[in-house]
Design a protein around this motif. Structure first.
Motif, PDB file in Angstrom:
ATOM      1  N   ALA A  29       0.827  -1.205   0.000  1.00 33.68           N
ATOM      2  CA  ALA A  29       0.000   0.000   0.000  1.00 33.68           C
ATOM      3  C   ALA A  29       0.866   1.261   0.000  1.00 33.68           C
ATOM      4  O   ALA A  29       0.579   2.233  -0.706  1.00 33.68           O
ATOM      5  N   ASN A  37      -1.912   2.839   5.355  1.00 32.15           N
ATOM      6  CA  ASN A  37      -3.158   2.123   5.624  1.00 32.15           C
ATOM      7  C   ASN A  37      -3.238   1.778   7.109  1.00 32.15           C
ATOM      8  O   ASN A  37      -2.845   0.687   7.536  1.00 32.15           O
ATOM      9  N   HIS A  40      -4.916  -1.498   8.204  1.00 36.95           N
ATOM     10  CA  HIS A  40      -4.346  -2.757   7.712  1.00 36.95           C
ATOM     11  C   HIS A  40      -4.565  -3.924   8.672  1.00 36.95           C
ATOM     12  O   HIS A  40      -5.003  -4.998   8.260  1.00 36.95           O
ATOM     13  N   VAL A  85     -10.691   5.181  -0.788  1.00 43.18           N
ATOM     14  CA  VAL A  85      -9.308   5.660  -0.779  1.00 43.18           C
ATOM     15  C   VAL A  85      -8.995   6.529  -1.995  1.00 43.18           C
ATOM     16  O   VAL A  85      -8.528   7.670  -1.856  1.00 43.18           O
ATOM     17  N   LEU A 100      -9.452   5.824   6.438  1.00 46.40           N
ATOM     18  CA  LEU A 100      -9.040   4.468   6.796  1.00 46.40           C
ATOM     19  C   LEU A 100      -9.114   4.249   8.297  1.00 46.40           C
ATOM     20  O   LEU A 100      -9.365   3.126   8.748  1.00 46.40           O
ATOM     21  N   PHE A 194      -4.296  -2.924  -3.608  1.00 45.19           N
ATOM     22  CA  PHE A 194      -4.912  -2.804  -2.288  1.00 45.19           C
ATOM     23  C   PHE A 194      -5.703  -4.059  -1.949  1.00 45.19           C
ATOM     24  O   PHE A 194      -5.718  -4.496  -0.790  1.00 45.19           O
ATOM     25  N   THR A 198      -5.072  -6.579   1.198  1.00 46.80           N
ATOM     26  CA  THR A 198      -6.126  -6.960   2.136  1.00 46.80           C
ATOM     27  C   THR A 198      -6.229  -8.477   2.267  1.00 46.80           C
ATOM     28  O   THR A 198      -6.363  -9.010   3.377  1.00 46.80           O
TER      29      THR A 198
END
Length: 293
Positions: A29, A37, A40, A85, A100, A194, A198
């Motif tokens: 990221a 992030n 996260h 985002v 976030l 992204f 994730t």
């Protein structure tokens, strides 16, 4: 003595493999989308609870569960990138951190409502077993978790180095404007990166659930550890993150042996501070454009 040293080294490297997978999404990221992030590790803890729930009902290993559900987490990350985002980044990049953080609070609240704040743990069938490696005996669950995480990290590296989509993401991370001129859909590529971050975060949560007890707020500790790996390794490089994760796992295991759990954490953060003062960029430094991803 030799057996003890070998056991510490092997255990540290295996733990470092899990830390690597935990942090690599954060590194991606930062390296690709240039965003921090802060949500996260909520994807990590969400993967942990999903894996725990399936294990509790059907006694399926959480890592197998998250392997099957990885596309769902990829889709979740892709959607957050496309609809939260990226629109905010175009208007005011600093607002992405705020947004976030909001995602973090939402996911944490959902977890607390669905699963409560009680401490949970996964007891896999091989939890009490040891694997004899000749020079040392190592916990089977640590071997399995570390080996599986290494395979996933290797898969990520192969994806970024040897696939068209991966190379396109690398090109975009080096020069977004040039990639756009060449006809690349930088919006979709960023969201894809992204989404991968994730999915890998959720999978690392499944691996961690086989090693540690957890609760909804545990992800704050993991967030500090993930940032620690990224800062030490430099952002945007899978291989640098791997080296930093291995180093962190090894140092933590050694310090736990000689100093104890609490002092080990303090010593690691002290070493990080020294590294930042000496280099300004962490032990391995920021990945250059040619080494990024």
């Amino acid at each position: 003595m030799l057996e003890l040293v070998a056991q510490v080294v092997i255990s540290g490297v295996l733990l470092g493999a899990v830390y690597t997978l935990m942090a690599v999404g954060l590194s991606i990221a930062l390296g690709v989308m240039r965003i921090i992030n802060v949500a996260h590790t909520t994807f990590i803890i969400l993967g942990t609870y999903v894996g725990w729930q399936v294990w509790r009902i059907w006694e399926v290993n959480p890592m197998l569960t998250l392997l099957v559900l990885a596309p769902l987490f990829f889709g979740l990350g892709y959607a957050i990138a496309r609809w939260i985002v990226q629109p905010l980044a175009r208007m005011d990049p600093t607002m992405t951190v705020v947004a976030l953080f909001g995602v973090l609070l939402v996911i944490e609240t959902v977890i607390a409502i669905v699963w409560t704040a009680d401490t949970r743990a996964v007891t896999v069938g091989y939890a009490g077993m040891q694997i004899d490696l000749g020079v040392a005996s190592v916990s089977t669950r640590r071997v399995v978790a570390g080996a599986v995480c290494l395979v996933v990290v290797a898969g990520l590296h192969v994806f970024f180095q040897h696939t068209i989509a991966g190379r396109s993401i690398r090109a975009m991370s080096e020069n977004r404007d040039a990639a756009r001129v060449l006809g690349m859909n930088v919006t979709a590529l960023g969201a894809t990166a992204f989404g991968l971050a994730t999915a890998t975060a959720a999978f690392s949560g499944a691996a961690l659930s086989t090693l540690l007890a957890f609760e909804p707020q545990t992800h704050y500790v993991w967030l500090a550890w993930a940032f620690l790996v990224v800062v030490v390794g430099g952002f945007g490089s899978v291989l640098n993150t791997l080296v930093a994760g291995m180093a962190l796992g090894l140092v933590e295991t050694v310090l736990n042996l000689f100093l104890g759990f609490e002092w080990a954490y303090l010593a690691i953060y002290a070493l990080l501070g020294i590294a930042l003062l000496l280099t300004g960029e962490g032990l391995l430094g920021k990945a250059t454009a040619t080494r990024r991803i």
